[in-house]
Design a protein around this motif. Structure first.
Motif, PDB file in Angstrom:
ATOM      1  N   LEU A 124       0.814  -1.222   0.000  1.00  0.00           N
ATOM      2  CA  LEU A 124       0.000   0.000   0.000  1.00  0.00           C
ATOM      3  C   LEU A 124       0.846   1.270   0.000  1.00  0.00           C
ATOM      4  O   LEU A 124       0.314   2.377   0.025  1.00  0.00           O
ATOM      5  N   GLY A 125       2.168   1.110   0.020  1.00  0.00           N
ATOM      6  CA  GLY A 125       3.044   2.269  -0.145  1.00  0.00           C
ATOM      7  C   GLY A 125       3.786   2.730   1.079  1.00  0.00           C
ATOM      8  O   GLY A 125       4.479   3.755   1.021  1.00  0.00           O
ATOM      9  N   SER A 177       3.566   7.007   0.278  1.00  0.00           N
ATOM     10  CA  SER A 177       3.292   7.410   1.657  1.00  0.00           C
ATOM     11  C   SER A 177       3.920   8.762   1.968  1.00  0.00           C
ATOM     12  O   SER A 177       3.364   9.557   2.734  1.00  0.00           O
ATOM     13  N   LYS A 178       5.074   9.047   1.369  1.00  0.00           N
ATOM     14  CA  LYS A 178       5.694  10.362   1.574  1.00  0.00           C
ATOM     15  C   LYS A 178       4.774  11.466   1.064  1.00  0.00           C
ATOM     16  O   LYS A 178       4.603  12.501   1.712  1.00  0.00           O
ATOM     17  N   ILE A 237      -3.500   5.358   4.019  1.00  0.00           N
ATOM     18  CA  ILE A 237      -2.794   4.138   3.607  1.00  0.00           C
ATOM     19  C   ILE A 237      -3.695   2.913   3.744  1.00  0.00           C
ATOM     20  O   ILE A 237      -3.802   2.090   2.830  1.00  0.00           O
ATOM     21  N   VAL A 238      -4.371   2.783   4.885  1.00  0.00           N
ATOM     22  CA  VAL A 238      -5.146   1.581   5.169  1.00  0.00           C
ATOM     23  C   VAL A 238      -6.533   1.616   4.543  1.00  0.00           C
ATOM     24  O   VAL A 238      -7.006   0.622   3.972  1.00  0.00           O
ATOM     25  N   GLU A 261       7.244   1.482  12.485  1.00  0.00           N
ATOM     26  CA  GLU A 261       8.406   2.310  12.805  1.00  0.00           C
ATOM     27  C   GLU A 261       8.850   3.182  11.631  1.00  0.00           C
ATOM     28  O   GLU A 261       9.091   4.385  11.792  1.00  0.00           O
ATOM     29  N   SER A 262       8.957   2.606  10.445  1.00  0.00           N
ATOM     30  CA  SER A 262       9.452   3.376   9.297  1.00  0.00           C
ATOM     31  C   SER A 262       8.490   4.505   8.942  1.00  0.00           C
ATOM     32  O   SER A 262       8.910   5.618   8.602  1.00  0.00           O
ATOM     33  N   LEU A 263       7.174   4.242   9.034  1.00  0.00           N
ATOM     34  CA  LEU A 263       6.183   5.277   8.744  1.00  0.00           C
ATOM     35  C   LEU A 263       6.247   6.377   9.790  1.00  0.00           C
ATOM     36  O   LEU A 263       6.200   7.574   9.455  1.00  0.00           O
TER      37      LEU A 263
END
Length: 465
Positions: A147-148, A154-155, A194-195, A410-412
């Motif tokens: 989903l990115g 996402s950015k 995103i979701v 974490e990365s998001l």
């Protein structure tokens, strides 16, 4: 008669010998058991009272502070009884890393207290174990990537949301307002986009209600009454806070569906509260420490000017990056992590932790570890800078926990914190309300399962207006 007397004499001697042999066997058994217990002793801790355990030693509003104090007396691994429930507390970077990383499989299970069991029924990813947890975690990570999450898509969603939130801040025209609600809406919209595939308007009553429920439930879960309810479930039906949580649960259909919706609700709650709380701490700390805000803004002005900040700029903004990390460290959002349980008997640092024992990785002891940080209780961005002013990664920086249960988002979260923070420091100057000095800004966290700032107002003054 002589023969009879001899037989009796021999028999009595045999009986005596047998009794002596039995006594020696019993003594050997208890001696060997005692030696075994010494070799396999359980972690030390304060002596518990019947039923109450060590509750009288604990501040139930801020238990992490009580446990941190206990660690100075009992060491980096100790036992504490929350009522009748025995828990093992892990304290300090080295101990927690050894448990969650080196012994990851032995400590990977989630402890299911009464609250978690009622809310999630063993489904989803935050409060499940075994095959269900492993399957849902793999599914969640792969789906979020599809989903990115962590990619350009996402950015762009985060950058778009910074623009919506800036418009809200600008409407106050430099007057005091509470940052917590609009920041929560913005952060929640990122995970929603995103979701769910779309964002919500900040005025959408359904969206507002969802955010309100998440924040209220997380606050209630950290209350003393709900902690007592977890320890003594029979008390629940008498408690007003428990009744309120159950009302909230019935109002939200996400909690009545199967694994998919449990997982989505986990992501929605976790993806909203912790990052939003960190950003609120960020703006409050900038108002509290204007000299740090000055340096961040000078660096942003020099490196990116009026351009939109991108993740690629992070390497060229070492001071800004250090400040963001120090905000996360000092904010200490999830001080006791989420509780684990051991999957088997674990031999750990000279102690035995029995299978099924609740284990608390005391993350606050890592983020405030005196052996790892020069000034652990002070807001100091220098913790993440070398002598040349370049950003330095720190192994003891574990706000997302570690091991198999490390935060899936974490990365998001890192991406959100960097893009929101740089964008808002680029456009606004954060100050206390008129008549309030920097020294008067209160950094005492509100009571809750996660540590949000206490209710406060700030001024967001548009720069170069």
């Amino acid at each position: 008669m002589a023969v009879v007397e001899e037989l009796l004499h021999v028999t009595s001697r045999s009986a005596l010998f047998g009794i002596l042999l039995m006594l020696l066997s019993v003594l050997y058994f208890f001696s060997s058991r005692s030696r075994s217990q010494k070799k396999e002793k359980e972690p030390p801790g304060p002596k518990p009272l019947p039923i109450l355990g060590n509750l009288l030693h604990l501040d139930l509003k801020r238990p992490h502070l009580s446990l941190l104090s206990m660690s100075k007396q009992y060491g980096s691994i100790f036992t504490v009884h929350f009522g009748p429930k025995k828990m093992v507390v892990l304290s300090g970077y080295q101990t927690i890393k050894q448990a969650l990383v080196t012994h990851a499989e032995e400590f990977e299970n989630r402890d299911m207290n009464h609250m978690f069991s009622v809310f999630n029924e063993g489904r989803g990813i935050l409060f499940s174990n075994g095959k269900n947890w492993k399957t849902m975690r793999r599914f969640t990570l792969s789906t979020l990537r599809d989903l990115g999450m962590g990619k350009k898509g996402s950015k762009e969603k985060i950058i778009d949301e910074t623009r919506y939130l800036r418009e809200v801040f600008e409407k106050f025209k430099g007057k005091p307002f509470r940052t917590s609600e609009p920041v929560s809406y913005a952060v929640s919209n990122v995970i929603s986009a995103i979701v769910y595939g779309s964002r919500f308007e900040y005025t959408d009553p359904v969206f507002i209600d969802m955010i309100t429920q998440v924040k209220e439930n997380i606050r209630l879960m950290g209350s003393a009454s709900i902690q007592l309810c977890n320890l003594f479930p029979w008390l629940c039906s008498w408690m007003r806070t428990w009744k309120q949580i159950m009302i909230n649960r019935e109002r939200n259909p996400l909690f009545h569906e199967e694994n998919l919706k449990y997982t989505v609700s986990n992501l929605f709650a976790a993806g909203t509260d912790t990052t939003a709380a960190t950003l609120c701490w960020a703006f409050l700390l900038m108002a509290k420490y204007p000299h740090v805000q000055d340096q961040v803004q000078k660096e942003i002005d020099r490196v990116i000017g009026d351009c939109q900040a991108r993740m690629e700029d992070r390497k060229d903004l070492p001071y800004t990056n250090a400040v963001i990390h120090e905000i996360q460290r000092i904010a200490n959002i999830v001080p006791m992590s989420l509780p684990h349980t051991t999957t088997c008997d674990v031999h750990f640092q000279g102690y035995v932790i029995k299978k099924g024992t609740c284990v608390i990785p005391l993350l606050t002891s890592v983020l405030r570890d005196e052996n790892e940080w020069k000034s652990p209780n002070t807001f100091n961005p220098e913790h993440f800078l070398d002598e040349k002013g370049q950003f330095v990664k720190r192994d003891s920086f574990l706000p997302f926990s570690a091991g198999h249960r490390v935060c899936v988002g974490e990365s998001l979260a890192k991406m959100e914190l960097f893009l929101f923070f740089t964008s808002f420091l680029q456009h606004f100057r954060f100050t206390p309300p008129p008549g309030v000095s920097e020294e008067q800004l209160d950094l005492t966290p509100a009571v809750g399962f996660t540590l949000n700032p206490s209710p406060h107002e700030l001024c967001a003054v548009v720069r170069n207006a």
